[in-house]
Scaffold this motif. Sequence first.
Motif, short mmCIF file in Angstrom:
data_model
loop_
_atom_site.label_atom_id
_atom_site.label_comp_id
_atom_site.label_asym_id
_atom_site.label_seq_id
_atom_site.Cartn_x
_atom_site.Cartn_y
_atom_site.Cartn_z
N ARG A 1 -9.03 46.57 -5.86
CA ARG A 1 -7.81 45.82 -6.41
C ARG A 1 -6.52 45.58 -5.31
NH1 ARG A 1 -5.24 45.37 -12.20
NH2 ARG A 1 -7.61 45.81 -12.42
N LEU A 2 -6.16 44.52 -5.09
CA LEU A 2 -4.85 44.24 -4.36
C LEU A 2 -3.76 43.83 -5.29
CD1 LEU A 2 -5.84 42.79 -1.08
CD2 LEU A 2 -5.12 45.18 -1.55
N ASP A 3 -2.54 44.35 -5.30
CA ASP A 3 -1.50 43.76 -6.03
C ASP A 3 -1.23 42.40 -5.94
OD1 ASP A 3 -1.10 46.45 -7.04
OD2 ASP A 3 0.61 46.94 -5.51
N TYR A 4 -0.52 41.86 -6.75
CA TYR A 4 -0.19 40.46 -6.74
C TYR A 4 0.60 40.06 -5.51
CZ TYR A 4 1.91 36.11 -9.24
OH TYR A 4 2.23 35.04 -9.64
N ASP A 5 1.36 40.87 -5.18
CA ASP A 5 2.18 40.41 -4.02
C ASP A 5 1.98 41.30 -2.55
OD1 ASP A 5 2.80 43.08 -4.74
OD2 ASP A 5 5.10 43.01 -4.60
N THR A 6 0.58 41.65 -2.83
CA THR A 6 -0.25 42.52 -1.64
C THR A 6 -0.79 41.37 -0.98
OG1 THR A 6 0.07 44.53 -2.56
CG2 THR A 6 -1.63 44.14 -0.50
N THR A 7 -1.29 41.17 0.45
CA THR A 7 -2.03 40.13 1.01
C THR A 7 -3.05 40.91 1.93
OG1 THR A 7 -0.62 40.18 2.93
CG2 THR A 7 0.14 38.78 1.61
N ASN B 1 -3.96 53.11 -8.34
CA ASN B 1 -3.41 52.09 -8.78
C ASN B 1 -2.12 52.26 -8.08
OD1 ASN B 1 -3.78 49.79 -10.44
ND2 ASN B 1 -3.17 50.81 -12.15
N HIS B 2 -1.69 51.24 -7.41
CA HIS B 2 -0.48 50.89 -6.65
C HIS B 2 -0.27 52.11 -5.96
CE1 HIS B 2 0.25 47.99 -9.22
NE2 HIS B 2 0.51 48.80 -10.45
N GLN B 3 -1.50 52.54 -5.06
CA GLN B 3 -1.43 54.04 -4.53
C GLN B 3 -0.25 54.04 -3.38
OE1 GLN B 3 -4.90 55.75 -3.65
NE2 GLN B 3 -4.26 56.86 -1.98
N VAL B 4 -0.37 52.87 -2.40
CA VAL B 4 0.37 52.92 -1.06
C VAL B 4 1.90 52.68 -1.62
CG1 VAL B 4 1.07 51.72 0.92
CG2 VAL B 4 -1.39 52.05 0.20
N LYS B 5 2.19 52.04 -2.62
CA LYS B 5 3.56 51.87 -2.93
C LYS B 5 4.15 53.04 -3.46
CE LYS B 5 3.24 46.91 -3.67
NZ LYS B 5 3.07 45.78 -4.81
N LYS B 6 3.27 53.81 -4.37
CA LYS B 6 3.62 54.99 -5.03
C LYS B 6 3.93 56.30 -3.98
CE LYS B 6 1.68 54.16 -9.56
NZ LYS B 6 0.89 54.58 -10.51
N LYS C 1 7.13 44.89 1.82
CA LYS C 1 6.03 44.22 2.25
C LYS C 1 4.61 45.02 2.32
CE LYS C 1 6.48 39.74 4.57
NZ LYS C 1 6.83 39.06 6.06
N LEU C 2 3.50 44.32 1.92
CA LEU C 2 2.35 45.33 1.97
C LEU C 2 0.97 44.53 2.33
CD1 LEU C 2 1.24 48.17 1.99
CD2 LEU C 2 0.76 47.81 -0.50
N SER C 3 0.43 44.78 3.46
CA SER C 3 -0.84 43.87 3.71
C SER C 3 -1.87 45.00 4.03
CB SER C 3 -0.30 43.00 4.88
OG SER C 3 -1.55 42.40 5.25
N1 URA Z 1 -1.38 50.28 -2.70
C1 URA Z 1 -0.67 49.43 -3.46
O1 URA Z 1 0.62 50.08 -3.81
N2 URA Z 1 -0.86 48.35 -3.56
C2 URA Z 1 -1.78 47.63 -3.27
O2 URA Z 1 -2.07 46.34 -3.40
C3 URA Z 1 -2.99 48.18 -2.70
C4 URA Z 1 -2.79 49.44 -2.26
#
Ligand code: URA
Length: 239
Positions: free
Chosen positions: A101-107, A188-193, A204-206
């Motif tokens: 899964r990628l978040d709504y705003d992740t590219t 879930n939302h791992q990188v952002k967290k 911004k996340l890609s």
């Molecule tokens: N981590 C995030 O927080 N968002 C994503 O879409 C993918 C990984």
Amino acid sequence: MERIQKVISNLGYASRRHAEELIKDGRVLINDKVAILGSKVKSDDVIKIDGKVLENNQNNEKVYYLLNKPRGVVTTAKDPEGRKTVVDIIDDPRRIYPVGRLDYDTTGVLLLTNDGELTNKLTHPKNNIDKVYLAKIKGVITGSDIFKLKNGVIIDSKMTSASRVKLKSYNKKNNTSLVEITIHEGRNHQVKKMFQVLGYDVIKLSRIRFAFLDVKDLKSGEYRTLTVKEIKKLYSLGE
Ligand code: URA
């Protein structure tokens, strides 16, 4: 003839372990008889889980797409709120679904397929598939925070596994940093967290790479099918 737990998992409905639990709990029927672990199924048998018929498309041709996911679409097969999904972008009437899964705003890099076996392989953390992200964050990240990200931080009460982290650039005037981070889990939302627990908001996340696949040759919203060589290479990853 395939074993029921394998069929359920290959159809992408559940992992092998989860399928086994569903069977043990008596929630799986084959032609309206309760299935047991190891029951064999033919392609025309009707499988039901919790009373719902499982689309038994064992004979369907497998398809594999690589999408450069744009911002503003949801990574699911069907959105209860009626928003546009990544599956809507792909012009294919078959039942396909996203791998992870990628978040709504992740590219960025997203695979879609109807191959449940490969999906399970690519999403299981034990297989250590590289997921490389480029994150623009608020703040100029410190060396000690990069060290912490590499070694693991606690999110949702659980430590993240080791990651690779590179500071690509920073802008003191705008107070932002561009950080490349490679993770192997898909929480879930791992990188952002991970950034948030250290006090940095992700602006911004890609995802720039998944395993060996990137989307440098695809514009935002464009997709292509995988080559046979790429599919074989994905199958050869992990255990
Ligand atoms: N981590 C995030 O927080 N968002 C994503 O879409 C993918 C990984």
